[in-house]
Design an enzyme around this catalytic site. Structure first.
Site, short mmCIF file in Angstrom:
data_model
loop_
_atom_site.label_atom_id
_atom_site.label_comp_id
_atom_site.label_asym_id
_atom_site.label_seq_id
_atom_site.Cartn_x
_atom_site.Cartn_y
_atom_site.Cartn_z
N CYS A 91 46.60 -55.53 3.26
CA CYS A 91 47.92 -54.98 3.60
C CYS A 91 49.03 -55.98 3.23
O CYS A 91 48.78 -57.19 3.16
CB CYS A 91 47.99 -54.66 5.08
SG CYS A 91 46.99 -53.23 5.51
N CYS A 147 49.02 -50.53 2.10
CA CYS A 147 49.30 -50.49 3.53
C CYS A 147 50.22 -51.65 3.90
O CYS A 147 50.38 -52.59 3.13
CB CYS A 147 48.00 -50.55 4.34
SG CYS A 147 46.97 -51.94 3.94
#
Ligand SMILES: *[C@@H]1O[C@H](CO)[C@@H](O)[C@H](O)[C@H]1NC(C)=O
Ligand SMILES: *[C@@H]1O[C@H](CO)[C@@H](O)[C@H](O)[C@H]1NC(C)=O
Length: 273
Positions: A88, A169
């Protein structure tokens, strides 16, 4: 191709001026399989992929049907054997800013572009297509992207871009070119594939950077023109976003890259004012 698609077409045309189309890259099998082993062994040690299996899926997909008929979905099987999720807060998207993206990614080592994924790494800069009559690679010439409904190279990049965006993400970063009139272009790979594949549930912030070339012109900026269309779209889809014009570090990187138009005084003022 969205803007990204167009971008890729431009790139491809850039590699083959005057429509003189390159054929399949010589030794493509050795390159693809070799890059795969290189990726597992040296670039991201500890990852495990079946390189021969990936090649087999790739070859089957490309050689099974006529050159202009390789659809995006046809690569799904191959991509299933190379699933990957970048960490992420690391995904970097770009449009019409390729050289800058490369230097930015080189400095911001944690960032991942499509080229840092296994698929991007393996197929970067390669060309492939099947012969018309025969189920072998055509090493003498390949059709132009624009001449095909489903170009084998384009379809792979489209699926790779979609996967890359779906996996993003946390915070994502987008580099857009402020020196052109369509900084955000719906026909680019970013505008047509990646943007739609970003998931507002997974993505925390979309941080946009609109960067003009050092010598200008400054045609687009945050809150104007196509960039405003983009931020409206982001808003509508429920993303949080930020937008920055001519980020200092990105300007300084261009300065370093260009050499000629970059004096130490320029660079210093960019970094410290
Ligand atoms: C913006 O696009 C122009 C035209 O394609 C290119 O020459 C320039 O390098 C790009 N600028 C940046 C910051 O990437
Ligand atoms: C994510 O982006 C937001 C907005 O730019 C910023 O405030 C936050 O610190 C970022 N988080 C990470 C982990 O980078």
């Amino acid at each position: 191709m969205s803007r990204v698609l167009k971008h890729f077409i431009m790139l491809l045309l850039g590699f083959c001026p005057l429509g003189d189309q390159l054929g399949t890259t010589p030794n493509i099998r050795d390159i693809v399989v070799g890059r795969c082993y290189n990726y597992m062994t040296l670039v991201h040690p500890g990852t495990r992929y079946d390189c021969e299996d990936i090649w087999t899926h790739f070859e089957d997909t490309v050689l099974r049907q006529p050159s202009c008929n390789v659809a995006v979905e046809d690569y799904r099987q191959m991509f299933r054997s190379m699933t990957q999720a970048p960490p992420c807060h690391t995904s970097l998207f770009w449009s019409k800013t390729r050289p800058l993206m490369h230097s930015y990614a080189a400095v911001m080592k944690h960032l991942w572009t499509l080229e840092d994924t296994l698929a991007g790494y393996m197929f970067n800069d390669l060309v492939w297509c099947r012969q018309q009559e025969d189920a072998g690679f055509d090493f003498s010439a390949c059709p132009e992207w624009s001449a095909c409904t489903n170009h084998p190279v384009y379809s792979l990049w489209r699926q790779a871009s979609q996967n890359f965006a779906e996996m993003a993400c946390g915070n994502v970063t987008v580099l857009l070119n402020g020196s052109i009139s369509d900084a955000f272009n719906r026909r680019s790979m970013f505008g047509s594939v990646e943007l739609d594949s970003l998931d507002p549930q997974r993505v925390h912030y979309v941080n946009l950077h609109v960067v003009a070339s050092l010598g200008g012109p400054q045609i687009e900026a945050c809150g104007q023109g196509s960039v405003m269309d983009l931020t409206r779209t982001l808003q509508t889809r429920g993303f949080r976003w930020t937008c920055t014009d001519n980020d200092q570090m990105l300007m300084a990187l261009q300065c370093i890259q260009s050499r000629s138009s970059c004096s130490p005084t320029n660079l210093k003022s960019m970094l410290f004012n």
